[in-house]
Design a protein around this motif. Structure first.
Motif: not given
Ligand code: PFF
Length: 445
Positions: A133-134, A284, A288
């Motif tokens: 995701f990052d 997140t 996540i």
């Protein structure tokens, strides 16, 4: 030219619910509730909705219906001799700021939806969902592409018009969204270990109320979630004709929005606890934590497709209401056609969204306010500063500039038992509470 109107009162209600129910209920509510202790936050949030949110929603919709104009035009028409219309400009600015980051986050949701449909997301990435995701959000082009795609969807609906675009889209999106969310909630409570998640949400731990920040978060969440103060509800109200009664509709919108927040809590927290994850993992949580959970669940992929579809639908029914505010303004003030105004504003928002997206990666060192990145700074200014200021101004206009009879008349509450209570709330209680909570936060920044 004749001003557009809704086909029916139900159409207005669905559109207003569509505006209210969005990323705020699912993405923002779940992490803000998670960070602020769950149950006790939920209670404070509901109290804010009840004593500030719903009464002000009625104020906002009645101003729009009375003036039959966009936000700047409404203030100009109702208070021609004073600079109240400045508040209208703040509202337009807030919608542009919110839409700029809203569309970027909604773009992430589209990306996940696509990833689960094609199956790419279903495999656990080598370095885990967090790193993936990052890496994704910090890339230069990919998130900008999904943000652009989301803006195109939003623009096309608004460009078609009030009845055949916004109203029709909500008539389709809202029932589907409700079905998807209820289905997910039923599934979530059947997960082994879900009881702990439900307890987190429904058994308040009152000790969190000692922290003043919790009150501020609850009020901010109520404003954001109800789309309050910055002209979306006013503009939607301006497409109502005077014969349509407001109080019932407005209460329905507030109740429905809160119900959706509770339902998304029921979807998310049992799963979070069942899989032993910290509920306060922040923004997140949805991007996540949930994918990690979907990965471990049986039928996780199908559930993930349903979840991200629901999230994207919820986002689009809200983004169209945000876009409608500047579009309605330009159509009147600059005499632009709906098409030209939609196109112009969408391009502007696209560009400003690009800075938000780059702010997650290449420009992550840019922190305009405090140590917040571009996205969080825009959210902070719009939701925590502009929304309460605009909401407060609305309450003051109807509570103090109008006389009691005008105020009750504008909101269809003259002959209604709750009229007196409502008037007390908007004249004294809501403004005082907003001021106290707001000043407290500003002092603590
Ligand atoms: N209420 C929307 C949500 O909860 O996602 C977000 C929003 C829409 C905020 C429109 C403000 C607004 F004017």
């Amino acid at each position: 030219m004749q001003r557009e109107h809704w086909a029916s009162r139900l159409g207005f209600m669905l559109a207003a619910m569509g505006s209210a129910v969005g990323l705020g209920n699912i993405w923002r509510f779940s992490y803000v509730a998670g960070e602020n202790g769950g149950g006790a936050f939920l209670v404070l949030y509901m109290v804010s909705v009840l004593i500030i949110g719903i009464p002000l929603l009625l104020v906002e919709v009645s101003i729009g219906r009375k003036a039959q104009r966009d936000i700047v035009g409404s203030y100009k028409k109702l208070v021609p001799d004073k600079p109240w219309f400045m508040v209208g400009y703040l509202g337009v600015l807030a919608t542009l700021l919110i839409l700029s980051f809203y569309s970027v986050v909604a773009g992430w949701s589209l990306y996940y939806l696509w990833g689960y449909i094609t199956g790419d997301m279903a495999q656990m990435p080598l370095d885990g969902y967090g790193a993936t995701f990052d890496t994704f959000i910090s890339r230069d082009y990919a998130p900008v592409f999904w943000h652009g795609l989301f803006m195109i969807f939003t623009m096309v609906i608004v460009l078609v018009g009030v009845k055949n675009g916004i109203e029709l889209a909500n008539k389709i999106l809202m029932p589907v969204l409700a079905l998807l969310m209820i289905g997910l909630a039923v599934y979530s409570v059947t997960l082994p270990g879900s009881g702990e998640g439900l307890a987190f949400l429904f058994q308040p731990d009152w000790s969190v109320l000692k922290d003043p920040a919790v009150y501020f978060s609850a009020m901010g969440q109520a404003f954001f979630s109800l789309s309050l103060g910055i002209g979306t509800m006013m503009t939607y109200g301006s497409y109502l004709s005077k014969s349509q009664k407001l109080p019932g509709a407005v209460v329905g919108i507030g109740v429905m929005d809160t119900l959706f927040a509770v339902i998304s809590g029921i979807v998310i927290f049992p799963a979070v606890f069942a899989f032993g994850i910290d509920p306060s993992s922040g923004p997140t949580l949805v991007f996540i934590t949930l994918p990690e959970i979907f990965y471990q669940m049986s039928f996780g992929n199908v559930i993930a497709v349903i979840f991200f579809m629901a999230l994207s639908f919820a986002a689009i029914s809200s983004s169209i209401s945000l876009l409608e505010v500047p579009v309605a303004y330009l159509m009147r003030a600059a005499k632009m056609s709906r098409k030209a105004a939609s196109l112009l504003v969408s391009i502007g928002v696209f560009i400003s969204g690009v800075t938000v997206s780059l702010g997650m990666g290449r420009w992550s060192g840019v922190t305009p306010i405090g140590n917040r990145n571009i996205l969080d700074s825009m959210d902070y200014i719009a939701s925590n500063v502009l929304m309460p200021i605009c909401g407060l101004s609305m309450a003051l206009l109807v509570g103090w500039y109008f006389n009691r009879k005008e105020a009750l008349h504008a909101s269809d509450l003259n002959n209604n038992q709750i009229g007196g209570t409502w008037y007390l709330l908007i004249k004294f209680i809501a403004p005082i509470l907003i001021l106290i909570i707001f000043l407290n936060e500003i002092v603590n920044v």
